[in-house]
Design a protein around this motif. Structure first.
Motif, PDB file in Angstrom:
ATOM      1  N   MET A   1       0.825  -1.212   0.000  1.00 41.53           N
ATOM      2  CA  MET A   1       0.000   0.000   0.000  1.00 41.53           C
ATOM      3  C   MET A   1       0.856   1.258   0.000  1.00 41.53           C
ATOM      4  N   ASP A   2       2.152   1.109  -0.253  1.00 38.81           N
ATOM      5  CA  ASP A   2       3.083   2.248  -0.302  1.00 38.81           C
ATOM      6  C   ASP A   2       3.221   2.954   1.038  1.00 38.81           C
ATOM      7  N   ASN A   3       3.103   2.204   2.117  1.00 38.52           N
ATOM      8  CA  ASN A   3       3.373   2.722   3.454  1.00 38.52           C
ATOM      9  C   ASN A   3       2.586   3.995   3.781  1.00 38.52           C
ATOM     10  N   PRO A   4       1.253   3.964   3.686  1.00 40.89           N
ATOM     11  CA  PRO A   4       0.465   5.190   3.930  1.00 40.89           C
ATOM     12  C   PRO A   4       0.301   5.490   5.421  1.00 40.89           C
ATOM     13  N   TYR A   5       0.036   6.734   5.735  1.00 44.33           N
ATOM     14  CA  TYR A   5      -0.426   7.066   7.083  1.00 44.33           C
ATOM     15  C   TYR A   5      -1.812   6.473   7.268  1.00 44.33           C
ATOM     16  N   ALA A   6      -2.087   5.948   8.472  1.00 46.43           N
ATOM     17  CA  ALA A   6      -3.351   5.248   8.704  1.00 46.43           C
ATOM     18  C   ALA A   6      -4.559   6.142   8.432  1.00 46.43           C
ATOM     19  N   TYR A   7      -4.448   7.429   8.779  1.00 46.05           N
ATOM     20  CA  TYR A   7      -5.617   8.301   8.638  1.00 46.05           C
ATOM     21  C   TYR A   7      -5.974   8.576   7.173  1.00 46.05           C
ATOM     22  N   THR A   8      -5.065   8.231   6.261  1.00 49.98           N
ATOM     23  CA  THR A   8      -5.354   8.471   4.846  1.00 49.98           C
ATOM     24  C   THR A   8      -6.046   7.275   4.178  1.00 49.98           C
ATOM     25  N   ILE A   9      -6.120   6.166   4.884  1.00 57.79           N
ATOM     26  CA  ILE A   9      -6.702   4.954   4.287  1.00 57.79           C
ATOM     27  C   ILE A   9      -8.220   5.064   4.271  1.00 57.79           C
ATOM     28  N   ARG A  10      -8.793   4.905   3.111  1.00 62.25           N
ATOM     29  CA  ARG A  10     -10.245   4.935   2.935  1.00 62.25           C
ATOM     30  C   ARG A  10     -10.682   3.624   2.292  1.00 62.25           C
ATOM     31  N   PRO A  11     -11.954   3.282   2.393  1.00 63.17           N
ATOM     32  CA  PRO A  11     -12.434   2.056   1.730  1.00 63.17           C
ATOM     33  C   PRO A  11     -12.071   1.998   0.260  1.00 63.17           C
ATOM     34  N   ALA A  12     -12.086   3.145  -0.416  1.00 60.86           N
ATOM     35  CA  ALA A  12     -11.743   3.159  -1.841  1.00 60.86           C
ATOM     36  C   ALA A  12     -10.293   2.763  -2.065  1.00 60.86           C
ATOM     37  N   SER A  13      -9.396   3.218  -1.179  1.00 58.65           N
ATOM     38  CA  SER A  13      -7.988   2.848  -1.339  1.00 58.65           C
ATOM     39  C   SER A  13      -7.766   1.382  -0.986  1.00 58.65           C
ATOM     40  N   VAL A  14      -8.580   0.863  -0.083  1.00 57.41           N
ATOM     41  CA  VAL A  14      -8.506  -0.570   0.236  1.00 57.41           C
ATOM     42  C   VAL A  14      -8.934  -1.391  -0.974  1.00 57.41           C
ATOM     43  N   ALA A  15     -10.016  -0.963  -1.631  1.00 57.53           N
ATOM     44  CA  ALA A  15     -10.486  -1.670  -2.824  1.00 57.53           C
ATOM     45  C   ALA A  15      -9.433  -1.627  -3.923  1.00 57.53           C
ATOM     46  N   LYS A  16      -8.749  -0.491  -4.053  1.00 60.13           N
ATOM     47  CA  LYS A  16      -7.696  -0.364  -5.056  1.00 60.13           C
ATOM     48  C   LYS A  16      -6.530  -1.291  -4.733  1.00 60.13           C
ATOM     49  N   ASN A  43      -8.991  -3.421  14.218  1.00 58.46           N
ATOM     50  CA  ASN A  43      -9.894  -3.818  15.294  1.00 58.46           C
ATOM     51  C   ASN A  43      -9.177  -3.811  16.638  1.00 58.46           C
ATOM     52  N   VAL A  44      -7.945  -4.314  16.654  1.00 54.73           N
ATOM     53  CA  VAL A  44      -7.177  -4.327  17.898  1.00 54.73           C
ATOM     54  C   VAL A  44      -6.829  -2.907  18.338  1.00 54.73           C
ATOM     55  N   LEU A  45      -6.450  -2.060  17.380  1.00 56.27           N
ATOM     56  CA  LEU A  45      -6.136  -0.667  17.718  1.00 56.27           C
ATOM     57  C   LEU A  45      -7.353   0.042  18.306  1.00 56.27           C
ATOM     58  N   ILE A  46      -8.545  -0.254  17.765  1.00 52.32           N
ATOM     59  CA  ILE A  46      -9.763   0.338  18.291  1.00 52.32           C
ATOM     60  C   ILE A  46     -10.021  -0.151  19.711  1.00 52.32           C
ATOM     61  N   GLN A  47      -9.836  -1.468  19.947  1.00 48.97           N
ATOM     62  CA  GLN A  47     -10.040  -2.034  21.282  1.00 48.97           C
ATOM     63  C   GLN A  47      -9.075  -1.440  22.300  1.00 48.97           C
ATOM     64  N   LEU A  48      -7.857  -1.117  21.852  1.00 49.49           N
ATOM     65  CA  LEU A  48      -6.853  -0.555  22.753  1.00 49.49           C
ATOM     66  C   LEU A  48      -6.995   0.960  22.939  1.00 49.49           C
ATOM     67  N   GLY A  49      -7.941   1.538  22.201  1.00 57.38           N
ATOM     68  CA  GLY A  49      -8.135   2.978  22.301  1.00 57.38           C
ATOM     69  C   GLY A  49      -7.099   3.791  21.567  1.00 57.38           C
ATOM     70  N   GLU A  50      -6.355   3.143  20.653  1.00 56.66           N
ATOM     71  CA  GLU A  50      -5.310   3.831  19.898  1.00 56.66           C
ATOM     72  C   GLU A  50      -5.819   4.356  18.559  1.00 56.66           C
ATOM     73  N   TRP A  51      -7.022   3.926  18.182  1.00 58.41           N
ATOM     74  CA  TRP A  51      -7.618   4.390  16.920  1.00 58.41           C
ATOM     75  C   TRP A  51      -9.066   4.745  17.193  1.00 58.41           C
ATOM     76  N   HIS A  52      -9.452   5.972  16.837  1.00 58.39           N
ATOM     77  CA  HIS A  52     -10.785   6.456  17.184  1.00 58.39           C
ATOM     78  C   HIS A  52     -11.692   6.653  15.975  1.00 58.39           C
ATOM     79  N   GLY A  53     -11.193   6.277  14.803  1.00 62.85           N
ATOM     80  CA  GLY A  53     -12.032   6.387  13.621  1.00 62.85           C
ATOM     81  C   GLY A  53     -12.654   5.042  13.277  1.00 62.85           C
ATOM     82  N   ASP A  54     -13.303   4.997  12.129  1.00 63.16           N
ATOM     83  CA  ASP A  54     -13.869   3.735  11.661  1.00 63.16           C
ATOM     84  C   ASP A  54     -12.749   2.841  11.125  1.00 63.16           C
ATOM     85  N   ASN A  55     -13.044   1.574  11.077  1.00 63.27           N
ATOM     86  CA  ASN A  55     -12.101   0.631  10.491  1.00 63.27           C
ATOM     87  C   ASN A  55     -12.240   0.701   8.972  1.00 63.27           C
TER      88      ASN A  55
END
Length: 236
Positions: A1-16, A43-55
């Motif tokens: 995925m070219d080492n993206p920042y997590a906040y830039t990942i969108r469903p469209a980029s996942v599909a790509k 999912n683990v990051l969300i459970q640990l409180g390290e990620w506050h956005g959607d998966n």
């Protein structure tokens, strides 16, 4: 995925990303695992409180895969196979194959079976695929063979027997789908169990499936499977 920042990942980029993996020649099954692993990370990051956005991987559905044919051995093939196994220099392979065929166990569950888990007329598998142990009754003849085979404590089959089994399959002239070399013994147990009138719920417990859907793959070999189509279908 070219080492993206997590906040830039969108469903469209996942599909790509998924499409690019397919274009690289990876199988749909492998690509499904890619997405599942990355979904699990978030999912683990969300459970640990390290990620506050959607998966961002949650909305991407797995690619539907055609149901694989589950090959099983006929009585004639079983006889031919064991004739070859008996000729093997590996003294463990015949008993390993026998135990797989008698209990529906995976090859790895039997290959790494500890002697102390064979007791009271049963064998207990603990290092299973889903992490849940299960016990399966044994015939008295097979139970006595296992008790007499090796040490009373420790690995019952200390020598790897996979290659010996492969040789026996080839020498018996048995052709199997890719990925079902040793697993055919488990499929054979399950298929013959159902063909002989066994119950799907009982089979689920023997095989250790978490869901009945996995066990339902064997329903089509039941002697009365879908006979209602003839009995209750329109008359013409």
């Amino acid at each position: 995925m070219d080492n993206p920042y997590a906040y830039t990942i969108r469903p469209a980029s996942v599909a790509k990303f998924r499409q690019s993996r397919l274009e690289q020649g990876l199988s749909p099954n492998t690509v499904n695992h890619d997405i599942a692993y990355l979904r699990a990370v978030f999912n683990v990051l969300i459970q640990l409180g390290e990620w506050h956005g959607d998966n961002p991987f949650a909305s991407i559905k797995a690619i539907r895969l055609p149901e694989r044919e589950l090959s099983y051995l006929t009585h004639e093939q079983i006889k031919a196979l064991f004739e070859q196994l008996e000729q093997s220099r590996n003294k463990h392979v015949t008993l390993i194959a026998t135990l797989c065929l008698a209990t529906g166990a995976r090859w790895s569950e039997v290959q790494f079976l500890r002697a102390e888990l064979v007791r009271d007329g049963r064998v207990t598998y603990v290092d299973t695929k889903n992490g849940r142990s299960r016990s399966v009754p044994l015939s008295d003849e097979l139970y006595q063979r296992l008790k007499a085979h090796g040490p009373q404590i420790g690995w019952l089959f200390p020598r790897d027997a996979y290659q010996a089994f492969t040789n026996a399959i080839n020498n018996a002239g048995i052709t199997l789908p890719k990925g079902q070399r040793t697993h055919v013994l488990r499929h054979t147990f399950a298929s013959h169990f159902i063909m002989n009138g066994g119950n799907l719920l009982t089979l689920q417990k023997i095989l250790g499936h978490q869901s009945i859907q996995m066990t339902m793959r064997y329903a089509h070999v039941a002697p009365d499977h879908l006979t209602e189509a003839v009995t209750y279908g329109p008359k013409f």
